[in-house]
Design a protein around this motif. Sequence first.
Motif, PDB file in Angstrom:
ATOM      1  N   LYS A  55      36.921  42.740  40.895  1.00  0.00           N
ATOM      2  CA  LYS A  55      36.155  41.547  40.520  1.00  0.00           C
ATOM      3  C   LYS A  55      36.659  40.986  39.092  1.00  0.00           C
ATOM      4  O   LYS A  55      36.541  39.729  39.006  1.00  0.00           O
ATOM      5  CB  LYS A  55      34.938  43.035  40.064  1.00  0.00           C
ATOM      6  CG  LYS A  55      34.474  43.159  41.147  1.00  0.00           C
ATOM      7  CD  LYS A  55      33.354  43.790  40.234  1.00  0.00           C
ATOM      8  CE  LYS A  55      32.284  45.200  41.150  1.00  0.00           C
ATOM      9  NZ  LYS A  55      31.563  45.956  40.651  1.00  0.00           N
ATOM     10  N   GLU A  75      38.716  48.247  42.817  1.00  0.00           N
ATOM     11  CA  GLU A  75      37.556  47.622  43.187  1.00  0.00           C
ATOM     12  C   GLU A  75      37.857  46.813  41.636  1.00  0.00           C
ATOM     13  O   GLU A  75      37.057  45.250  41.662  1.00  0.00           O
ATOM     14  CB  GLU A  75      36.094  48.803  42.837  1.00  0.00           C
ATOM     15  CG  GLU A  75      35.128  48.440  43.751  1.00  0.00           C
ATOM     16  CD  GLU A  75      33.122  49.074  43.381  1.00  0.00           C
ATOM     17  OE1 GLU A  75      32.644  49.047  42.933  1.00  0.00           O
ATOM     18  OE2 GLU A  75      33.738  49.577  44.357  1.00  0.00           O
ATOM     19  N   ASP A  76      37.516  47.437  40.628  1.00  0.00           N
ATOM     20  CA  ASP A  76      37.405  46.722  39.128  1.00  0.00           C
ATOM     21  C   ASP A  76      38.054  45.961  38.866  1.00  0.00           C
ATOM     22  O   ASP A  76      38.061  44.467  38.809  1.00  0.00           O
ATOM     23  CB  ASP A  76      37.452  47.789  38.177  1.00  0.00           C
ATOM     24  CG  ASP A  76      35.905  49.367  38.029  1.00  0.00           C
ATOM     25  OD1 ASP A  76      35.274  48.395  38.554  1.00  0.00           O
ATOM     26  OD2 ASP A  76      36.182  49.503  36.843  1.00  0.00           O
ATOM     27  N   TRP A  77      39.331  46.219  39.813  1.00  0.00           N
ATOM     28  CA  TRP A  77      39.867  45.074  39.791  1.00  0.00           C
ATOM     29  C   TRP A  77      40.112  43.483  40.217  1.00  0.00           C
ATOM     30  O   TRP A  77      40.202  42.775  39.727  1.00  0.00           O
ATOM     31  CB  TRP A  77      41.639  45.592  39.725  1.00  0.00           C
ATOM     32  CG  TRP A  77      43.207  44.583  40.058  1.00  0.00           C
ATOM     33  CD1 TRP A  77      43.279  43.977  41.375  1.00  0.00           C
ATOM     34  CD2 TRP A  77      43.598  43.761  38.900  1.00  0.00           C
ATOM     35  NE1 TRP A  77      44.871  43.334  40.673  1.00  0.00           N
ATOM     36  CE2 TRP A  77      44.912  43.376  39.618  1.00  0.00           C
ATOM     37  CE3 TRP A  77      43.715  43.831  37.415  1.00  0.00           C
ATOM     38  CZ2 TRP A  77      45.706  42.794  38.761  1.00  0.00           C
ATOM     39  CZ3 TRP A  77      44.351  43.644  36.801  1.00  0.00           C
ATOM     40  CH2 TRP A  77      45.609  42.777  37.918  1.00  0.00           C
ATOM     41  N   LEU A 111      42.528  50.788  35.508  1.00  0.00           N
ATOM     42  CA  LEU A 111      41.421  49.840  36.115  1.00  0.00           C
ATOM     43  C   LEU A 111      41.350  50.511  37.961  1.00  0.00           C
ATOM     44  O   LEU A 111      42.484  50.892  38.487  1.00  0.00           O
ATOM     45  CB  LEU A 111      41.256  48.800  36.630  1.00  0.00           C
ATOM     46  CG  LEU A 111      41.111  47.619  35.372  1.00  0.00           C
ATOM     47  CD1 LEU A 111      41.759  46.370  35.339  1.00  0.00           C
ATOM     48  CD2 LEU A 111      40.233  47.692  34.308  1.00  0.00           C
TER      49      LEU A 111
END
Length: 154
Positions: free
Chosen positions: A148, A144-146, A141
């Motif tokens: 979120k 940024e995705d983490w 990940l």
Amino acid sequence: MILGLYEAHLPVSNKNRSIEFYSKLGLELAWQDEDTAFFWIEKEKSWLGLWAGEEYKMHYHPSVRHVAFRVSFEKLKESITWLKSIGIEPVPFGRRSSSEPFIRPNQGNASVYFNDPDGNSLELMCYVPVPEGMKTITEKLSFEDWEKMIEKER
């Protein structure tokens, strides 16, 4: 019994060029001889040996030409800017197209990769606390995705 890792070794083609490169990373040269140089990773705890010789031509494989340096999570966030400031380009890991740092939830760590002048794979890596419900995620990940996903967990 085991307290930590004391040493790791990498093959290099040019000892002096490698000394310059690893010095840029902030490692302290511990000692050198005609074809070998050792750098402290953590002074008097762990070091990296660089060995000049034909072995640098060996086909890359992480089991023989890879070292990961431990950093803090906050420093890993700054790693791309820092690497570029000292003239080092990060590289994508595996099949990833991005060279940005990423998180492996199932392993509880985060990384960014770059190479030394001889193509040895180097990594800046840190521990990441992972909520129990996310420890089975095997996808790599982006930060940024983490972030979120962590927000959703809260």
